[in-house]
Design a protein around this motif. Structure first.
Motif, PDB file in Angstrom:
ATOM      1  N   THR A   1      20.679  34.743  50.698  1.00 52.66           N
ATOM      2  CA  THR A   1      19.588  35.196  49.845  1.00 52.66           C
ATOM      3  C   THR A   1      18.548  35.898  50.708  1.00 52.66           C
ATOM      4  O   THR A   1      18.197  35.407  51.785  1.00 52.66           O
ATOM      5  CB  THR A   1      18.934  34.015  49.105  1.00 52.66           C
ATOM      6  N   ALA A   2      18.073  37.022  50.253  1.00 55.33           N
ATOM      7  CA  ALA A   2      17.057  37.774  50.988  1.00 55.33           C
ATOM      8  C   ALA A   2      15.851  37.989  50.088  1.00 55.33           C
ATOM      9  O   ALA A   2      15.983  38.503  48.974  1.00 55.33           O
ATOM     10  CB  ALA A   2      17.615  39.118  51.454  1.00 55.33           C
ATOM     11  N   THR A   3      14.693  37.542  50.560  1.00 51.19           N
ATOM     12  CA  THR A   3      13.453  37.754  49.808  1.00 51.19           C
ATOM     13  C   THR A   3      12.508  38.686  50.538  1.00 51.19           C
ATOM     14  O   THR A   3      11.502  39.109  49.971  1.00 51.19           O
ATOM     15  CB  THR A   3      12.747  36.417  49.553  1.00 51.19           C
ATOM     16  N   THR A   4      12.831  38.997  51.775  1.00 51.87           N
ATOM     17  CA  THR A   4      12.013  39.939  52.548  1.00 51.87           C
ATOM     18  C   THR A   4      12.928  40.950  53.219  1.00 51.87           C
ATOM     19  O   THR A   4      14.132  40.717  53.385  1.00 51.87           O
ATOM     20  CB  THR A   4      11.190  39.212  53.632  1.00 51.87           C
ATOM     21  N   THR A   5      12.336  42.021  53.651  1.00 51.77           N
ATOM     22  CA  THR A   5      13.111  43.027  54.372  1.00 51.77           C
ATOM     23  C   THR A   5      13.530  42.524  55.748  1.00 51.77           C
ATOM     24  O   THR A   5      14.527  42.976  56.312  1.00 51.77           O
ATOM     25  CB  THR A   5      12.298  44.326  54.518  1.00 51.77           C
ATOM     26  N   ASP A   6      12.765  41.567  56.277  1.00 49.20           N
ATOM     27  CA  ASP A   6      13.188  40.945  57.543  1.00 49.20           C
ATOM     28  C   ASP A   6      14.486  40.174  57.360  1.00 49.20           C
ATOM     29  O   ASP A   6      15.321  40.105  58.265  1.00 49.20           O
ATOM     30  CB  ASP A   6      12.097  40.012  58.069  1.00 49.20           C
ATOM     31  N   ASP A   7      14.681  39.581  56.169  1.00 51.83           N
ATOM     32  CA  ASP A   7      15.946  38.893  55.880  1.00 51.83           C
ATOM     33  C   ASP A   7      17.105  39.891  55.911  1.00 51.83           C
ATOM     34  O   ASP A   7      18.194  39.579  56.401  1.00 51.83           O
ATOM     35  CB  ASP A   7      15.876  38.229  54.503  1.00 51.83           C
ATOM     36  N   LEU A   8      16.866  41.062  55.367  1.00 51.98           N
ATOM     37  CA  LEU A   8      17.908  42.095  55.395  1.00 51.98           C
ATOM     38  C   LEU A   8      18.207  42.525  56.819  1.00 51.98           C
ATOM     39  O   LEU A   8      19.369  42.749  57.186  1.00 51.98           O
ATOM     40  CB  LEU A   8      17.469  43.300  54.558  1.00 51.98           C
ATOM     41  N   LYS A   9      17.158  42.641  57.623  1.00 52.22           N
ATOM     42  CA  LYS A   9      17.361  43.045  59.020  1.00 52.22           C
ATOM     43  C   LYS A   9      18.167  42.002  59.784  1.00 52.22           C
ATOM     44  O   LYS A   9      18.970  42.345  60.653  1.00 52.22           O
ATOM     45  CB  LYS A   9      16.011  43.265  59.701  1.00 52.22           C
ATOM     46  N   LYS A  10      17.962  40.729  59.461  1.00 53.39           N
ATOM     47  CA  LYS A  10      18.718  39.681  60.150  1.00 53.39           C
ATOM     48  C   LYS A  10      20.204  39.803  59.845  1.00 53.39           C
ATOM     49  O   LYS A  10      21.054  39.661  60.739  1.00 53.39           O
ATOM     50  CB  LYS A  10      18.212  38.298  59.741  1.00 53.39           C
TER      51      LYS A  10
ATOM     52  N   LEU B   1      28.855  46.397  39.090  1.00 53.43           N
ATOM     53  CA  LEU B   1      28.287  45.329  39.922  1.00 53.43           C
ATOM     54  C   LEU B   1      27.019  44.854  39.217  1.00 53.43           C
ATOM     55  O   LEU B   1      25.923  45.371  39.449  1.00 53.43           O
ATOM     56  CB  LEU B   1      27.983  45.855  41.327  1.00 53.43           C
ATOM     57  N   ALA B   2      27.179  43.882  38.340  1.00 51.57           N
ATOM     58  CA  ALA B   2      26.071  43.442  37.486  1.00 51.57           C
ATOM     59  C   ALA B   2      25.043  42.637  38.273  1.00 51.57           C
ATOM     60  O   ALA B   2      25.364  42.007  39.303  1.00 51.57           O
ATOM     61  CB  ALA B   2      26.608  42.600  36.326  1.00 51.57           C
ATOM     62  N   ASN B   3      23.793  42.648  37.809  1.00 55.13           N
ATOM     63  CA  ASN B   3      22.756  41.819  38.413  1.00 55.13           C
ATOM     64  C   ASN B   3      23.132  40.348  38.283  1.00 55.13           C
ATOM     65  O   ASN B   3      23.830  39.939  37.349  1.00 55.13           O
ATOM     66  CB  ASN B   3      21.407  42.058  37.737  1.00 55.13           C
ATOM     67  N   ASN B   4      22.665  39.546  39.224  1.00 54.81           N
ATOM     68  CA  ASN B   4      22.952  38.118  39.205  1.00 54.81           C
ATOM     69  C   ASN B   4      22.253  37.451  38.021  1.00 54.81           C
ATOM     70  O   ASN B   4      21.268  37.961  37.483  1.00 54.81           O
ATOM     71  CB  ASN B   4      22.505  37.473  40.514  1.00 54.81           C
ATOM     72  N   LYS B   5      22.762  36.303  37.606  1.00 58.99           N
ATOM     73  CA  LYS B   5      22.217  35.610  36.440  1.00 58.99           C
ATOM     74  C   LYS B   5      20.756  35.228  36.625  1.00 58.99           C
ATOM     75  O   LYS B   5      19.998  35.132  35.659  1.00 58.99           O
ATOM     76  CB  LYS B   5      23.056  34.370  36.141  1.00 58.99           C
ATOM     77  N   ASP B   6      20.326  35.003  37.867  1.00 60.31           N
ATOM     78  CA  ASP B   6      18.931  34.639  38.115  1.00 60.31           C
ATOM     79  C   ASP B   6      18.014  35.858  38.205  1.00 60.31           C
ATOM     80  O   ASP B   6      16.826  35.726  38.515  1.00 60.31           O
ATOM     81  CB  ASP B   6      18.812  33.800  39.390  1.00 60.31           C
ATOM     82  N   GLY B   7      18.573  37.050  37.952  1.00 61.94           N
ATOM     83  CA  GLY B   7      17.769  38.265  37.970  1.00 61.94           C
ATOM     84  C   GLY B   7      17.723  38.962  39.314  1.00 61.94           C
ATOM     85  O   GLY B   7      17.150  40.052  39.433  1.00 61.94           O
TER      86      GLY B   7
ATOM     87  N   LEU C   1      19.327  39.828  46.585  1.00 58.00           N
ATOM     88  CA  LEU C   1      17.992  40.326  46.921  1.00 58.00           C
ATOM     89  C   LEU C   1      17.042  40.018  45.764  1.00 58.00           C
ATOM     90  O   LEU C   1      17.269  40.454  44.630  1.00 58.00           O
ATOM     91  CB  LEU C   1      18.048  41.832  47.176  1.00 58.00           C
ATOM     92  N   SER C   2      16.000  39.260  46.066  1.00 62.51           N
ATOM     93  CA  SER C   2      15.101  38.853  44.988  1.00 62.51           C
ATOM     94  C   SER C   2      13.671  38.792  45.488  1.00 62.51           C
ATOM     95  O   SER C   2      13.403  38.819  46.688  1.00 62.51           O
ATOM     96  CB  SER C   2      15.513  37.483  44.434  1.00 62.51           C
ATOM     97  N   GLY C   3      12.743  38.696  44.554  1.00 65.11           N
ATOM     98  CA  GLY C   3      11.337  38.536  44.884  1.00 65.11           C
ATOM     99  C   GLY C   3      10.702  39.831  45.323  1.00 65.11           C
ATOM    100  O   GLY C   3      11.359  40.855  45.523  1.00 65.11           O
ATOM    101  N   ALA C   4       9.391  39.798  45.494  1.00 62.98           N
ATOM    102  CA  ALA C   4       8.639  40.964  45.988  1.00 62.98           C
ATOM    103  C   ALA C   4       8.778  40.984  47.491  1.00 62.98           C
ATOM    104  O   ALA C   4       8.064  40.284  48.213  1.00 62.98           O
ATOM    105  CB  ALA C   4       7.179  40.868  45.577  1.00 62.98           C
ATOM    106  N   ALA C   5       9.744  41.735  47.965  1.00 62.40           N
ATOM    107  CA  ALA C   5      10.034  41.756  49.405  1.00 62.40           C
ATOM    108  C   ALA C   5       8.814  42.202  50.182  1.00 62.40           C
ATOM    109  O   ALA C   5       8.160  43.177  49.847  1.00 62.40           O
ATOM    110  CB  ALA C   5      11.208  42.686  49.685  1.00 62.40           C
ATOM    111  N   ALA C   6       8.518  41.465  51.240  1.00 58.91           N
ATOM    112  CA  ALA C   6       7.379  41.803  52.072  1.00 58.91           C
ATOM    113  C   ALA C   6       7.683  43.028  52.907  1.00 58.91           C
ATOM    114  O   ALA C   6       8.839  43.353  53.157  1.00 58.91           O
ATOM    115  CB  ALA C   6       7.062  40.612  52.987  1.00 58.91           C
ATOM    116  N   PRO C   7       6.667  43.718  53.374  1.00 55.34           N
ATOM    117  CA  PRO C   7       6.903  44.891  54.224  1.00 55.34           C
ATOM    118  C   PRO C   7       7.635  44.499  55.502  1.00 55.34           C
ATOM    119  O   PRO C   7       7.594  43.352  55.935  1.00 55.34           O
ATOM    120  CB  PRO C   7       5.490  45.394  54.523  1.00 55.34           C
ATOM    121  N   VAL C   8       8.295  45.486  56.095  1.00 51.46           N
ATOM    122  CA  VAL C   8       8.975  45.264  57.364  1.00 51.46           C
ATOM    123  C   VAL C   8       7.957  44.909  58.430  1.00 51.46           C
ATOM    124  O   VAL C   8       6.923  45.568  58.563  1.00 51.46           O
ATOM    125  CB  VAL C   8       9.754  46.525  57.786  1.00 51.46           C
TER     126      VAL C   8
END
Length: 519
Positions: A377-386, A447-453, A509-516
């Motif tokens: 699960t990624a809630t920030t762009t740093d999560d994506l970078k990891k 590729l549908a959105n996940n059930k949790d949005g 990918l969920s939530g208001a992702a924080a800036p990089v």
């Protein structure tokens, strides 16, 4: 509109520095080309006066030579009539390198390409830009390595005719061109399958007039691929009653390779995820196939004449496959079947392409999202970078697969300096990249959105993650689907398997992702 391409061997292609224009430059008396000549003033090949003009280098020659027979195009030769360009608008013609629209050498609209008809053909003079590929072409022509031209065009309705002489030779005469798309500098000094695309409908109509003769039999025998295609068309138009000339398996007809091959040519499919996977052609229904993986094996030292030590590492992944039969329907109305003017083989090919694309996409997405790959699960762009920097091997050729909603979300994210996270990248399928990896956008319905949005995202190397095994023999059987519809029941045999479960990561990918961050 179908675009044909023809080679002009007698192009008289030459490289010069530009000559100054003179009021005495020859012009054509062909009134129907007045519009084109206003856009592209005539340049006569005999008044060359090379100068060191600041405007750069030029190429000149003939893109079309009137009444000059082509080589054999599959049972006939072709020539262009001197009046074939009458009334044709030449104001948008480009000069290209080998018909490549990413390598424009000159343009009539820009005033860097001049076209004019004369007694010999269509003459051109092109002022080249100061680009690397244009300079390379100039040097190739100057050295004599390249001396041929080609032209891309479409024939007007009823703009061609066929005739057979006493010796049985058939000639196609192009009397009226509908559109001239480009003139090109080419290196290939012969016609081949990649440069010649002939609309054979008028040719077949010519051959079918009156009794079929020995000439037709010879042509069919000498070009088996065309014979198979014509036989397949006859099979369709007779609702499966005529099977002469086609291979069959049981009650089904084998679709000719000429029809099937473009369907499985992944580079031609605009929206097929299989083009990113590893695709292998197999001749058996099941077995094990070795596929090179992102291996870490190293070369071991050895004494002279000693046995080679076993390599420390797995160089291949032995992937088991079991080809499955998948069936679909190609709908064909009575009107389409009975109208001889309709290119029914291409209609079948187009519908088959959609069936194959939809099947590939559905099966590949099912593998990727089926729970066998790591999910995070990624809630920030740093999560994506990891995921990009740590979870995935740096040696992988990474890409990002995202649906429409997820792409729209990513497209709104910015870093701490206000720069958008997605960066424009011409080579990426979506036109954007994430952390340098190309982004591929697919439909929400696939590729549908996940059930949790949250938005689904797949990051990794699909060529290392998924394998597609194809048996390229496709069969079809004429069938009546119900009282209102009919067509071909099509059977395709293939299998989809996972190669390496660590080659991709499934992200929610969920939530208001924080800036990089500025780390």
């Amino acid at each position: 509109m179908k675009q044909d391409r023809r080679l002009t061997i007698n192009a008289e292609l030459r490289a010069d520095t530009p000559q100054a224009e003179t009021p005495e430059s020859n012009s054509t008396d062909n009134s129907t080309n007045q519009q084109a000549n206003k856009q592209a003033p005539a340049a006569t090949p005999n008044d060359k006066q090379p100068t060191n003009d600041k405007d750069g280098k030029t190429l000149s020659g003939y893109a079309i030579v009137w009444n000059s027979p082509s080589k054999d195009l599959g049972g006939f030769k072709e020539l262009v009539s001197p009046k074939a360009l009458d009334g044709v608008d030449l104001s948008n013609v480009l000069m290209l390198n080998n018909h490549d629209y990413t390598q424009v050498l000159a343009s009539v609209k820009a005033g860097t390409l001049k076209l004019a008809t004369d007694d010999k053909g269509l003459h051109f003079e092109a002022q080249l830009p100061n680009t690397s590929f244009a300079n390379d072409i100039y040097e190739e022509v100057s050295s004599g390595n390249v001396d041929s031209c080609s032209f891309g065009f479409a024939v007007d309705d009823d703009g061609d005719e066929f005739a057979k002489n006493d010796q049985g030779s058939i000639t196609r005469t192009i009397n009226q061109v509908k559109s001239l798309f480009d003139v090109s500098v080419v290196a290939i000094p012969a016609y081949d399958d990649s440069s010649v695309s002939v609309d054979t409908r008028s040719y077949e109509q010519f051959m079918n007039k009156g009794e079929k003769n020995n000439m037709e039999t010879t042509l069919i025998d000498s070009n088996n691929r065309n014979a198979e295609t014509r036989s397949f068309e006859q099979y369709i138009r007779t609702h499966g009653e005529v099977r002469d000339g086609i291979t069959s398996v049981g009650a089904s007809a084998v679709i000719p390779k000429e029809v099937v091959t473009p369907v499985f040519d992944l580079k031609q499919s605009k929206y097929n995820l299989a083009q990113y996977a590893t695709v292998k052609q197999v001749s058996t229904g099941s077995g094990t196939y070795p596929i090179a993986t992102n291996q870490t094996a190293v070369l071991a030292t050895k004494e002279e004449l000693a046995d080679i030590t076993d390599v420390d590492g797995d160089m291949f992944s032995e992937v088991d496959f079991d080809v499955k039969t998948r069936a679909g329907k190609i709908a064909l109305s009575n009107e389409v079947v009975e109208d001889s003017e309709v290119d029914i083989v291409n209609e079948v090919k187009d519908q088959l392409q959609k069936l194959v694309d939809n099947t590939d996409n559905s099966q590949i997405i099912s593998l990727l999202t089926g729970g066998q790959f790591t999910s995070v699960t990624a809630t920030t762009t740093d999560d994506l970078k990891k995921v990009y920097n740590v979870d995935l091997d740096p040696a992988l050729d990474k890409m990002v697969l995202v649906n429409q909603s997820g792409f729209n979300y990513l497209d709104t994210l910015k870093d701490n300096e206000g720069r958008y996270l997605l960066q424009p990248t011409v080579s990426a399928p979506s036109g954007f990249s994430l952390f340098g990896a190309p982004v591929v956008m697919i439909a929400d319905k696939l590729l549908a959105n996940n059930k949790d949005g949250s938005f689904p995202m797949i990051m990794g190397d699909l060529s290392q993650a998924v394998a597609l095994f194809r048996r390229n023999q496709v069969t079809a059987q004429w069938d009546k689907f119900d009282q209102f519809s009919q067509g071909l029941s099509v059977i395709v045999r293939n299998d989809y398997e996972i190669i390496d479960k660590t080659a991709a990561v499934v992200i929610s990918l969920s939530g208001a992702a924080a800036p990089v961050s500025d780390k």
